[in-house]
Design an enzyme around this catalytic site. Structure first.
Site, PDB file in Angstrom:
ATOM      1  N   HIS A  81      -9.903  -8.441   2.218  1.00  0.00           N
ATOM      2  CA  HIS A  81     -10.018  -8.844   3.027  1.00  0.00           C
ATOM      3  C   HIS A  81     -11.338  -8.412   3.597  1.00  0.00           C
ATOM      4  O   HIS A  81     -12.180  -8.740   2.897  1.00  0.00           O
ATOM      5  CB  HIS A  81      -8.942  -8.106   4.187  1.00  0.00           C
ATOM      6  N   HIS A 111       0.638  -1.084   0.157  1.00  0.00           N
ATOM      7  CA  HIS A 111       0.125  -0.319   0.534  1.00  0.00           C
ATOM      8  C   HIS A 111       0.896   1.514  -0.270  1.00  0.00           C
ATOM      9  O   HIS A 111       0.179   2.338  -0.120  1.00  0.00           O
ATOM     10  CB  HIS A 111      -1.132  -0.240   1.382  1.00  0.00           C
ATOM     11  N   ASP A 140      -5.838  -8.366  -3.294  1.00  0.00           N
ATOM     12  CA  ASP A 140      -5.688  -7.362  -1.988  1.00  0.00           C
ATOM     13  C   ASP A 140      -7.115  -7.728  -1.622  1.00  0.00           C
ATOM     14  O   ASP A 140      -8.057  -7.388  -1.402  1.00  0.00           O
ATOM     15  CB  ASP A 140      -5.522  -6.192  -1.403  1.00  0.00           C
TER      16      ASP A 140
END
Length: 167
Positions: free
Chosen positions: A167, A128, A165
């Protein structure tokens, strides 16, 4: 010629040193991955490579000098919150260099033919962070550091980064 291993694993106990109690990004994440790898005989047989720290100059290929020095100062000063999600402990600068080094070592293993692929199990995470800003739990962008290394020293003409990514 030696047959390349299917996957080289890169991890180090030093990654436990970047830790802030109660934060969702914790050493437990790496421990769970390690437990899974050790539980499967085929995965347990994969080689684990030594993880050197990246030289700060290598990290500068993906980050501005002011950003790298800001993280170093925060760590040397005892740690600090970089933003509401991202912390830096007194050990985080050194650990973040080691995380970037693991990604670079994985590139080297693949580019030299020692491994077909590499799995760097590191913290702090590193996808990130932008060129000039730590964020999203990430101090440095290990992916960008590794990609730049692949272009500069690995003989690669192009690099594809797929950042899934979830989550």
């Amino acid at each position: 010629m030696t047959t390349p291993v299917p996957v080289a694993i890169l991890s180090d106990d030093a990654f436990d040193d970047h830790d802030h109690p109660g934060h969702p990004e914790s050493a437990r994440r790496l421990h769970a991955i390690g437990d899974h790898l050790r539980a499967d005989p085929q995965l347990r047989a994969l080689p684990t490579l030594a993880v050197p720290a990246a030289d700060a100059e290598l990290v500068l290929g993906a980050h501005g000098d002011a950003h790298v020095r800001r993280i170093e100062r925060a760590a040397r000063g005892g740690g600090a919150w970089i933003d509401p999600d991202t912390y830096c402990t007194d050990r985080s600068y050194d650990v973040a260099l080691r995380a970037a080094g693991a990604a670079v070592e994985g590139v080297d293993a693949v580019c030299t033919g020692a491994a077909r692929s590499a799995f760097a199990i590191v913290r702090p995470p590193g996808h990130h962070a932008t060129r000039d800003r730590a964020m999203g739990f990430c101090l440095f962008n290990n992916i960008a550091v590794a990609a730049q290394h692949a272009l500069d020293a690995g003989g690669c003409e192009r690099v594809l980064i797929l950042d899934w990514d979830v989550h």
